[in-house]
Write an enzyme that holds these catalytic residues in place. Sequence first.
Site, PDB file in Angstrom:
ATOM      1  N   PHE A  36      -0.879  -3.073   6.765  1.00 30.11           N
ATOM      2  CA  PHE A  36      -0.831  -4.293   6.026  1.00 30.11           C
ATOM      3  C   PHE A  36      -0.258  -4.203   4.762  1.00 30.11           C
ATOM      4  O   PHE A  36      -0.326  -3.565   3.968  1.00 30.11           O
ATOM      5  CB  PHE A  36      -2.555  -4.639   5.882  1.00 30.11           C
ATOM      6  CG  PHE A  36      -2.737  -5.915   4.853  1.00 30.11           C
ATOM      7  CD1 PHE A  36      -1.718  -6.831   4.509  1.00 30.11           C
ATOM      8  CD2 PHE A  36      -3.900  -6.094   4.543  1.00 30.11           C
ATOM      9  CE1 PHE A  36      -2.104  -7.826   3.757  1.00 30.11           C
ATOM     10  CE2 PHE A  36      -4.587  -7.347   3.764  1.00 30.11           C
ATOM     11  CZ  PHE A  36      -3.514  -8.142   3.470  1.00 30.11           C
ATOM     12  N   ARG A  37       1.141  -4.980   4.746  1.00 26.21           N
ATOM     13  CA  ARG A  37       1.946  -4.899   3.997  1.00 26.21           C
ATOM     14  C   ARG A  37       1.582  -5.950   2.876  1.00 26.21           C
ATOM     15  O   ARG A  37       2.003  -7.002   2.756  1.00 26.21           O
ATOM     16  CB  ARG A  37       3.504  -5.374   4.697  1.00 26.21           C
ATOM     17  CG  ARG A  37       3.869  -3.864   5.256  1.00 26.21           C
ATOM     18  CD  ARG A  37       4.638  -2.891   4.362  1.00 26.21           C
ATOM     19  NE  ARG A  37       5.649  -3.250   3.323  1.00 26.21           N
ATOM     20  CZ  ARG A  37       6.729  -3.324   3.535  1.00 26.21           C
ATOM     21  NH1 ARG A  37       7.427  -2.934   4.673  1.00 26.21           N
ATOM     22  NH2 ARG A  37       7.651  -3.828   2.460  1.00 26.21           N
ATOM     23  N   HIS A 120      11.412   6.485   0.765  1.00 23.53           N
ATOM     24  CA  HIS A 120      12.431   5.796   1.715  1.00 23.53           C
ATOM     25  C   HIS A 120      13.929   5.792   1.262  1.00 23.53           C
ATOM     26  O   HIS A 120      14.043   5.747  -0.318  1.00 23.53           O
ATOM     27  CB  HIS A 120      12.249   4.402   1.837  1.00 23.53           C
ATOM     28  CG  HIS A 120      10.788   4.245   2.479  1.00 23.53           C
ATOM     29  ND1 HIS A 120       9.692   4.448   1.900  1.00 23.53           N
ATOM     30  CD2 HIS A 120      10.259   4.008   3.599  1.00 23.53           C
ATOM     31  CE1 HIS A 120       8.430   4.124   2.678  1.00 23.53           C
ATOM     32  NE2 HIS A 120       9.070   4.120   3.718  1.00 23.53           N
ATOM     33  N   LYS A 146       5.578  10.990   4.589  1.00 23.15           N
ATOM     34  CA  LYS A 146       6.279  10.178   5.449  1.00 23.15           C
ATOM     35  C   LYS A 146       8.041  10.082   4.792  1.00 23.15           C
ATOM     36  O   LYS A 146       7.799   9.937   3.183  1.00 23.15           O
ATOM     37  CB  LYS A 146       5.784   8.719   5.244  1.00 23.15           C
ATOM     38  CG  LYS A 146       6.725   7.846   6.086  1.00 23.15           C
ATOM     39  CD  LYS A 146       6.212   6.231   6.076  1.00 23.15           C
ATOM     40  CE  LYS A 146       7.001   5.334   6.763  1.00 23.15           C
ATOM     41  NZ  LYS A 146       6.714   3.981   6.440  1.00 23.15           N
ATOM     42  N   THR A 202       9.813  -4.746   9.883  1.00 27.05           N
ATOM     43  CA  THR A 202      10.207  -4.562   8.232  1.00 27.05           C
ATOM     44  C   THR A 202      11.080  -3.541   7.959  1.00 27.05           C
ATOM     45  O   THR A 202      11.017  -3.038   6.918  1.00 27.05           O
ATOM     46  CB  THR A 202       8.568  -4.165   8.116  1.00 27.05           C
ATOM     47  OG1 THR A 202       8.172  -2.912   8.581  1.00 27.05           O
ATOM     48  CG2 THR A 202       7.638  -5.186   8.087  1.00 27.05           C
TER      49      THR A 202
END
Length: 224
Positions: A36-37, A120, A146, A202
């Site tokens: 859920f962004r 990221h 991540k 996304t």
Amino acid sequence: MYSQTKIAIPIFQKDCENVIKVAEDCIEKGADVLEFRIDGLKNPDITEIKNTIKEINFPMIATNRISTEGGSFKGSEKDRFNILYQCAELVEYVDIELQSNDEYIEKIHDTGVKTIVSYHDFEKTPDLNEITYIVEKEQELGDIAKVAFMPQDLEDTLTILAVLSHCSDTIAISMGDLGSYTRVMASKFNSPITFAAGTDVTAPGQIDIETMKALLNMDLNIMD
């Protein structure tokens, strides 16, 4: 032999009504987890967000991505954290960026939710030592590390596979078309989660859910 790597599908919609509709479609297509962004919502309201999570009633990652890492949340950092913190009791995972305040990450982790600490870079891929350092920092703070980087060449994508081979409880992604295969190969290194596309793409290089499921469950062992 079926892959143990869970396929997560991100949902990036402007309102909760559409989040529910897309979630139903993603579940039907075979998602293991929904991301859920929350930063996609035009007017994020915590009560509405929590009711949406309850109504969907499916394993979920709550993510409220900051703009510097490809996100769209426009409120304060405190507001961003508070939304994630209040969602923690309703979801299986919370994704929070490594560059967030350590205190915020620790508070979310202390709720008992599985915490994905993420990093990221949409421009480049650092060398293996630097990525390993990032992963180690993430794992000190959370449960799952991540990292996602943009490759400049094939060698950069191989660096990501090296990360997966050396680091447990790690999601490592090489983005873009060049690195899209790393999303599939992640299962061969027992990565806990990989990401595929449903209705919403996304990140560059995401593979659609149907293709991803077929590839993950394909026997790639050519030494028969």
